[in-house]
Design a protein around this motif. Sequence first.
Motif, PDB file in Angstrom:
ATOM      1  N   VAL A  56       9.358   8.433  -0.636  1.00 41.21           N
ATOM      2  CA  VAL A  56       8.448   7.301  -0.779  1.00 41.21           C
ATOM      3  C   VAL A  56       7.777   7.042   0.561  1.00 41.21           C
ATOM      4  O   VAL A  56       8.345   7.318   1.625  1.00 41.21           O
ATOM      5  N   GLN A  57       6.557   6.530   0.515  1.00 42.51           N
ATOM      6  CA  GLN A  57       5.868   6.090   1.711  1.00 42.51           C
ATOM      7  C   GLN A  57       5.683   4.570   1.626  1.00 42.51           C
ATOM      8  O   GLN A  57       5.451   4.036   0.544  1.00 42.51           O
ATOM      9  N   VAL A  58       5.789   3.920   2.762  1.00 40.20           N
ATOM     10  CA  VAL A  58       5.633   2.469   2.807  1.00 40.20           C
ATOM     11  C   VAL A  58       4.622   2.130   3.896  1.00 40.20           C
ATOM     12  O   VAL A  58       4.760   2.566   5.037  1.00 40.20           O
ATOM     13  N   ARG A  59       3.605   1.359   3.518  1.00 33.09           N
ATOM     14  CA  ARG A  59       2.641   0.897   4.516  1.00 33.09           C
ATOM     15  C   ARG A  59       2.925  -0.566   4.827  1.00 33.09           C
ATOM     16  O   ARG A  59       3.056  -1.389   3.924  1.00 33.09           O
ATOM     17  N   THR A  60       2.980  -0.885   6.121  1.00 30.57           N
ATOM     18  CA  THR A  60       3.263  -2.251   6.546  1.00 30.57           C
ATOM     19  C   THR A  60       1.968  -3.037   6.664  1.00 30.57           C
ATOM     20  O   THR A  60       0.871  -2.490   6.555  1.00 30.57           O
ATOM     21  N   THR A  65       0.721  -4.045   9.230  1.00 26.49           N
ATOM     22  CA  THR A  65      -0.007  -3.587  10.422  1.00 26.49           C
ATOM     23  C   THR A  65      -0.553  -2.178  10.230  1.00 26.49           C
ATOM     24  O   THR A  65      -0.947  -1.518  11.194  1.00 26.49           O
ATOM     25  N   ASN A  66      -0.550  -1.699   8.962  1.00 24.64           N
ATOM     26  CA  ASN A  66      -1.080  -0.382   8.581  1.00 24.64           C
ATOM     27  C   ASN A  66      -0.258   0.782   9.130  1.00 24.64           C
ATOM     28  O   ASN A  66      -0.754   1.914   9.183  1.00 24.64           O
ATOM     29  N   ARG A  67       0.963   0.536   9.516  1.00 23.30           N
ATOM     30  CA  ARG A  67       1.841   1.623   9.933  1.00 23.30           C
ATOM     31  C   ARG A  67       2.465   2.256   8.689  1.00 23.30           C
ATOM     32  O   ARG A  67       2.926   1.555   7.792  1.00 23.30           O
ATOM     33  N   ILE A  68       2.468   3.580   8.630  1.00 15.94           N
ATOM     34  CA  ILE A  68       3.046   4.301   7.490  1.00 15.94           C
ATOM     35  C   ILE A  68       4.447   4.763   7.859  1.00 15.94           C
ATOM     36  O   ILE A  68       4.641   5.468   8.859  1.00 15.94           O
ATOM     37  N   GLU A  69       5.412   4.349   7.056  1.00 21.27           N
ATOM     38  CA  GLU A  69       6.784   4.803   7.230  1.00 21.27           C
ATOM     39  C   GLU A  69       7.158   5.656   6.028  1.00 21.27           C
ATOM     40  O   GLU A  69       6.750   5.367   4.897  1.00 21.27           O
ATOM     41  N   VAL A  70       7.930   6.705   6.259  1.00 18.12           N
ATOM     42  CA  VAL A  70       8.309   7.624   5.189  1.00 18.12           C
ATOM     43  C   VAL A  70       9.812   7.565   4.973  1.00 18.12           C
ATOM     44  O   VAL A  70      10.597   7.735   5.918  1.00 18.12           O
ATOM     45  N   GLY A  71      10.204   7.308   3.745  1.00 23.17           N
ATOM     46  CA  GLY A  71      11.611   7.356   3.378  1.00 23.17           C
ATOM     47  C   GLY A  71      11.934   8.747   2.891  1.00 23.17           C
ATOM     48  O   GLY A  71      11.361   9.218   1.903  1.00 23.17           O
ATOM     49  N   GLU A  72      12.823   9.439   3.582  1.00 19.72           N
ATOM     50  CA  GLU A  72      13.093  10.850   3.290  1.00 19.72           C
ATOM     51  C   GLU A  72      14.536  11.084   2.867  1.00 19.72           C
ATOM     52  O   GLU A  72      15.447  10.376   3.296  1.00 19.72           O
ATOM     53  N   ASP A  73      14.696  12.103   2.050  1.00 17.80           N
ATOM     54  CA  ASP A  73      16.015  12.658   1.776  1.00 17.80           C
ATOM     55  C   ASP A  73      16.201  13.811   2.759  1.00 17.80           C
ATOM     56  O   ASP A  73      15.475  14.809   2.691  1.00 17.80           O
ATOM     57  N   ASP A  74      17.148  13.657   3.689  1.00 18.26           N
ATOM     58  CA  ASP A  74      17.344  14.706   4.687  1.00 18.26           C
ATOM     59  C   ASP A  74      18.596  15.535   4.426  1.00 18.26           C
ATOM     60  O   ASP A  74      19.023  16.318   5.268  1.00 18.26           O
ATOM     61  N   PHE A 100       4.368   0.032  -1.470  1.00 13.68           N
ATOM     62  CA  PHE A 100       4.918   1.357  -1.776  1.00 13.68           C
ATOM     63  C   PHE A 100       3.813   2.360  -2.118  1.00 13.68           C
ATOM     64  O   PHE A 100       2.814   2.007  -2.759  1.00 13.68           O
ATOM     65  N   TYR A 101       4.054   3.634  -1.739  1.00 17.83           N
ATOM     66  CA  TYR A 101       3.178   4.740  -2.141  1.00 17.83           C
ATOM     67  C   TYR A 101       4.041   5.940  -2.505  1.00 17.83           C
ATOM     68  O   TYR A 101       5.092   6.181  -1.904  1.00 17.83           O
ATOM     69  N   ARG A 102       3.555   6.698  -3.478  1.00 17.39           N
ATOM     70  CA  ARG A 102       4.231   7.929  -3.868  1.00 17.39           C
ATOM     71  C   ARG A 102       4.043   8.971  -2.764  1.00 17.39           C
ATOM     72  O   ARG A 102       3.209   8.805  -1.868  1.00 17.39           O
ATOM     73  N   VAL A 103       4.789  10.051  -2.848  1.00 23.04           N
ATOM     74  CA  VAL A 103       4.630  11.111  -1.844  1.00 23.04           C
ATOM     75  C   VAL A 103       3.239  11.731  -1.920  1.00 23.04           C
ATOM     76  O   VAL A 103       2.734  12.293  -0.946  1.00 23.04           O
ATOM     77  N   THR A 104       2.591  11.618  -3.067  1.00 27.54           N
ATOM     78  CA  THR A 104       1.224  12.133  -3.227  1.00 27.54           C
ATOM     79  C   THR A 104       0.198  11.235  -2.542  1.00 27.54           C
ATOM     80  O   THR A 104      -0.966  11.603  -2.422  1.00 27.54           O
ATOM     81  N   GLY A 105       0.617  10.024  -2.142  1.00 29.59           N
ATOM     82  CA  GLY A 105      -0.286   9.066  -1.517  1.00 29.59           C
ATOM     83  C   GLY A 105      -0.785   7.996  -2.464  1.00 29.59           C
ATOM     84  O   GLY A 105      -1.407   7.024  -2.032  1.00 29.59           O
ATOM     85  N   SER A 106      -0.521   8.135  -3.759  1.00 27.54           N
ATOM     86  CA  SER A 106      -0.969   7.148  -4.740  1.00 27.54           C
ATOM     87  C   SER A 106      -0.031   5.952  -4.743  1.00 27.54           C
ATOM     88  O   SER A 106       1.194   6.100  -4.744  1.00 27.54           O
ATOM     89  N   SER A 107      -0.598   4.751  -4.743  1.00 30.37           N
ATOM     90  CA  SER A 107       0.215   3.543  -4.817  1.00 30.37           C
ATOM     91  C   SER A 107       0.815   3.410  -6.212  1.00 30.37           C
ATOM     92  O   SER A 107       0.203   3.830  -7.208  1.00 30.37           O
ATOM     93  N   THR A 108       2.002   2.829  -6.286  1.00 31.35           N
ATOM     94  CA  THR A 108       2.583   2.508  -7.600  1.00 31.35           C
ATOM     95  C   THR A 108       2.089   1.148  -8.090  1.00 31.35           C
ATOM     96  O   THR A 108       2.388   0.753  -9.216  1.00 31.35           O
ATOM     97  N   GLN A 109       1.344   0.433  -7.237  1.00 30.90           N
ATOM     98  CA  GLN A 109       0.818  -0.879  -7.604  1.00 30.90           C
ATOM     99  C   GLN A 109      -0.131  -0.761  -8.788  1.00 30.90           C
ATOM    100  O   GLN A 109      -1.026   0.086  -8.801  1.00 30.90           O
ATOM    101  N   HIS A 110       0.040  -1.593  -9.795  1.00 30.90           N
ATOM    102  CA  HIS A 110      -0.743  -1.607 -11.033  1.00 30.90           C
ATOM    103  C   HIS A 110      -0.451  -0.382 -11.910  1.00 30.90           C
ATOM    104  O   HIS A 110      -0.064  -0.523 -13.068  1.00 30.90           O
ATOM    105  N   LEU A 111      -0.653   0.826 -11.376  1.00 25.63           N
ATOM    106  CA  LEU A 111      -0.520   2.032 -12.195  1.00 25.63           C
ATOM    107  C   LEU A 111       0.916   2.315 -12.586  1.00 25.63           C
ATOM    108  O   LEU A 111       1.181   2.863 -13.651  1.00 25.63           O
ATOM    109  N   GLY A 112       1.855   1.964 -11.702  1.00 20.81           N
ATOM    110  CA  GLY A 112       3.231   2.310 -11.981  1.00 20.81           C
ATOM    111  C   GLY A 112       3.384   3.807 -12.096  1.00 20.81           C
ATOM    112  O   GLY A 112       2.777   4.581 -11.353  1.00 20.81           O
TER     113      GLY A 112
END
Length: 688
Positions: free
Chosen positions: A441-445, A447-456, A532-544
Amino acid sequence: MKKIAVLLAPILVLLSFITYSSNPAADLGLAPGDSTELVPKSYYGDEAKLIAQILDTYHYKKIKLNDSLSSVILDTYIETLDNNRSYFLKSDIESFEKFRTKIDDLTKAGSVSPAYEIYAVFKERFDNRMSFVLDSLVNVEFDYTIDEYYNTDRSKEAWSNNDHELNELWRKMIKSQTLSLRLNGKDQEGIKETITKRYERFDKAIQQYKTEDVFELYMNAVAEAFDPHTNYFSPRTSDRFKQNMSLSLEGIGARLQTETDFTKVVQVLPGGPAEKSNLLHENDRIVGVGQGEEGEIVDVIGWRIDDVVQLIKGPKGTTVRLEILPAETGVNGPSEVITLVRDKIKLEDMQAKAEVVPLRKDGREFKIGVITLPSFYMDFDAYQAGDPDYTSTTRDVKRLVEELEAQGIDGLMMDLRNNGGGSLAEAIDLTGLFIKDGPVVQVRTSTNRIEVGEDDDPGVIYDGPLAIMINRFSASASEIFAAAIQDYHRGVVIGEQTFGKGTVQSIIDLGKYLQLDGQQQAGQLKLTLQKFYRVTGSSTQHLGVNPDVNLPSAFDANEFGESASKGALPWDQIKSATFKMTDKVSPKMVVKLNDVYNKRLTSDNGLKGLVEDTRELKESLSKTQISLNEEKRKQEIAEAEKRKASRVSLSGTKIQKEGDGEKDAIKIEDPYLKEGVIILSEMISEIG
């Protein structure tokens, strides 16, 4: 797992502290020398200023409290007080226009005067309506042969021009209610007694409103102008919110909200008495509450949601009876009385559960493992204390998958229906059980900072055929997990479009930034800070998440989901993260699964019955016009009962294809899960 910060930025401590002197009369919410008029407490203006400062500075939307938002706040506050346009006159609404572009300036200046001035008008109109009902309408013997209608949803109707028009509206409203009681077997005296008690209780509830209640309604309108998940909680509501979050309340396990005059069930909580009984469902309307097996059913039409909840709540082990209008038959159908035993929602009831579903299809035996996941949970206290056996979603699912594989399953179904979310960290870790490694998942704050939640973790505990079941009420962390599985082509997603909540909130205790004396207490602000944003960059907002295979749905996105909320943040897109898809699910396979499913839509009686049930529910939910003609209403009730009785039962039905006879069989009571299992079996067959 790479951690994502979702907590409030510490810079909030820079907010200035303000000291107040206590005004006893104001703190009681009373004007000097007046025992009835509600006025703001002495510190409400500064609390409002603080809220405006936080919203302007830290909300994700990065907009200022301005004239445009002032207009939204005014409309929202009016709707909050009179959502069905049954009290205010058109002239009242016109008189409120002076606040249209002033609320922003007044709030920043520490004035909440519009809240109390508008409420005072509402209270006067409310008192007039109660007098009209109790002095006039309860004694009317209505003519039920007249062909006229009452619309239960007046949110888009014009405001009444005068008292005469309001009287006519209330005449129809009360006539509709008396006709319902008449059709439920009450005589004229019983009807009069019920209606009288209903509105006496309603009147008493509003008379008990305190200055804190008015301030909360108003500041919540201010907060929700930024987005629907930013809210103000009064101290009393804050306590209730904390109780809900800790699952310490004893009751029936359902989330309720007010819709027109009704209390509507918006969510049945996993593990609660309502869910276990299968007697109460989403969109059912509660019209009465009775205590114990024999207690009087108290009519709750028109009640405040808090008062309804207080009646329903109670000690563990006690019985409550609810009179409901089931969603499947709607406002025109007959009411039913159900009995539930109150209980606590225990952590173990919220945990993942597994079962093996046998399926015989096309002469082949399948074992389908089904894991039902009600929420994304984690025992944070135990984790922070270093307990090696702390409870978590990922740990439980890992154990269950190992147990299912030991039983020789051919495929795995993860059932996330009605899963409203929970721990984001668990959604990331759970995804990691099924993919090698990479971003989840990607998360934008703000302040427009992009953080990535990864499975490592490169380990994978299950690499066989996988399907994810979702519905309209799968939200937040559920959407993150389902989206990642879909984007990685790791499994097939089946069901309905999800809720579409792609935002993250944090709670701010306003009292920390205001120096109040012991008699004063500030509320809390729930603030949207991230997206929240998908790994593809698409937001889950509205569209789910849109499923690969769509099952019938009665719930439109514009009515049920994020898109139904005014002021919801928009969908947008950011740059895709770098990730490597698997080869488990190909576009060709998805096309094939849809082809097979569409063919069954024309040949399978059970599936056709599900489609018809869904269509009828959708139609029932959309009906707001009620006939006030007794014979017509009787006919509508009879038709609703007939449809309900004639529905094809999907419990234990057989799936048959020409020439197969008894070779094909599946026994699942849940029609949606049944379809999901069949689609997964097709996927297994396709893989070979």
